[in-house]
Design a protein around this motif. Structure first.
Motif: not given
Length: 489
Positions: A380-393, A415-422
């Motif tokens: 945020r301090e560096m100017g990013y204004t959005g967040v990508a949420l990922k189940a892989c984290k 977003q995904d990590l080319t996530c298939p199935g479950a």
């Protein structure tokens, strides 16, 4: 003295849940609290139908890490949970010096450590509390594996989160199943002892996760179709046809799935290629949309994400690329919804890569850099204004980062990590309950459809797309919404 969240986590995790205080009062244990009774993990391997190029890397295979976790409540009720995630080592553990197999085997070694840590964890509480205690141990385990294997580069924090994520997912899934609730309905004060400040620090005092998430899941979510760096756009670009019955070109994908969102993978080291690739995709998408409209079919407006996968040298590159696109096609530029992680993921080491000018044109989203609250605050301090949420984290981190992003009024996507199935079902469950999500990525249907096949008939709204939207009607069951009879054994 300033205490970072990492130090805060270590200090707080050293105190058992039952003895923690939210002021003057001692927190009483809840009868709904759980402990981990048993953990089992295994792997599945798949080959991609076509190679996927992103961030200068090409992926042609995937290893899934599957985790089964049994939990027991204080009243001795028990349930199994399941979590799955792609190892994604080319994204989570990129290396110029180590091979694909070296990084993958290191991640598998870490998975075995995490399985033991989880199985031996004595913490009793909500899954958020257990993950809160385990997270510092995961990072220590990653350092130990790196040292023991004498890795040329240590396992990164992002990679550690990816390996730990199916264990965390299985824990949340089991908690939801033992209490017969969907996982997104397990964050209220009747089940969670603490507010968000317990996990993110005093700035979040009074923030409750049940108020962060939507009370009901949204019925449909726009799907982002990925166009990788090697993907043919038109028939003339098809050099090695797959001939498996699935689309081979972008117009075929748009027509078949009724696409309304496209994620454009760019190179970040060739301005002309990046700008022309974006403009070519816009021309194709616009032409298909116009043809559909002329034939009387519904033709929703397109929107794009430009994903540089941290390859741009600086913000000037991003500005020049956006400027060229706007000059050549003002309408195409307007269809750009957001820009994703344009420069290096190590923000601290690249403080000069600020995004303020770019984010005045379009939201600029943090992805690879997002590993904890400190990285979000720095972004945020560096100017990013959005967040990508990922189940892989991890489910735990994802809901907490969703709370932080909302507090800071940031743009959100899933977003995904080319996530298939479950793992895709897990991602959809997150997108369905996080407010103001711009869309969800679902790449496995393009690159590894074989891994989706066992799930397609049970979850048609997720795995069969006809109008550019994922439907969520099938995932409202307990836990992550994955029925026990669908879980790989």
């Amino acid at each position: 003295m300033i205490v970072t969240r990492r130090q805060f986590l270590r200090q707080a995790a050293a105190v058992p849940v039952a003895a923690r205080s939210t002021g003057a009062a001692i927190v009483a244990p809840k009868p709904t609290d759980i402990r981990i009774a048993e953990v089992v993990h295994g792997y599945e391997d798949y080959v991609y139908r076509a190679p996927y190029k992103f961030g200068g890397r090409v992926v042609d295979r995937v290893t899934l890490l599957n985790v089964h976790c049994r939990v027991t409540t204080r009243s001795r009720q028990t349930a199994w949970g399941f979590g799955s995630m792609t190892m994604g080592n080319m994204w989570a553990f990129p290396s110029a010096t180590m091979s694909y197999d070296t990084t993958l085997e290191a991640m598998k070694a870490l998975a075995s450590r995490i399985a033991r840590l989880a199985g031996n964890c004595a913490e009793i509480g909500h899954p958020l509390d257990i993950a809160h205690v385990l997270e510092p141990e995961w990072l220590k385990a990653a350092a130990e594996v790196s040292a023991e294997r004498k890795l040329a580069e240590p396992i990164p924090e992002l990679c550690t989160l990816v390996v730990a994520s199916p264990f965390d997912a299985a824990l949340h899934d089991a908690f939801g199943k033992v209490h017969r609730r969907n996982v997104c309905d397990t964050y209220g004060p009747d089940l969670v002892t603490h507010d968000v400040s317990r996990y993110l620090g005093p700035e979040f005092r009074g923030v409750r996760l049940d108020r962060v998430l939507l009370p009901k899941r949204r019925e449909r979510i726009p799907l982002f179709h990925s166009v990788g760096g090697l993907d043919p756009l038109e028939t003339k670009d098809v050099e090695n046809p797959v001939r498996d019955g699935l689309p081979e070109t972008l117009p075929e994908w748009i027509r078949r799935d009724g696409l309304v969102r496209i994620k454009i993978k760019l190179q970040g080291d060739g301005l002309s290629w990046d700008a022309e690739r974006t403009l070519a995709i816009d021309r194709i998408a616009s032409a298909v949309r116009l043809a559909r409209a002329r034939s009387g079919q519904a033709a929703a407006e397109m929107a794009y994400c430009l994903d540089f996968n941290e390859r741009c040298p600086n913000v000037e590159y991003v500005l020049e690329c956006l400027g060229r696109i706007r000059a050549a096609s003002p309408e195409g530029f307007e269809r750009i919804l957001y820009v994703e992680q344009p420069t290096a993921r190590n923000l601290e080491a690249n403080r000069q890569n600020v995004m303020h000018e770019a984010s005045r044109l379009r939201p600029v989203v943090i992805d690879e850099s997002l590993t904890d609250l400190e990285s979000l605050v720095l972004a945020r301090e560096m100017g990013y204004t959005g967040v990508a949420l990922k189940a892989c984290k991890g489910q735990s981190q994802t809901v907490l980062m969703a709370a932080a992003a909302q507090k800071y009024k940031m743009f959100l996507c899933v977003q995904d990590l080319t996530c298939p199935g479950a793992s895709l079902i897990h991602s959809v469950g997150i997108a369905a309950r996080v407010p103001s999500v711009a869309g969800i990525e679902a790449n496995a249907r393009q690159y590894v459809p074989a891994a989706n096949e066992p799930w397609r008939h049970r979850f048609p709204g997720i795995f069969t797309i006809t109008d550019g939207y994922i439907r969520t009607a099938d995932i409202g069951g307990p836990g992550l919404g994955i029925p026990d009879d669908m879980v790989p054994r």
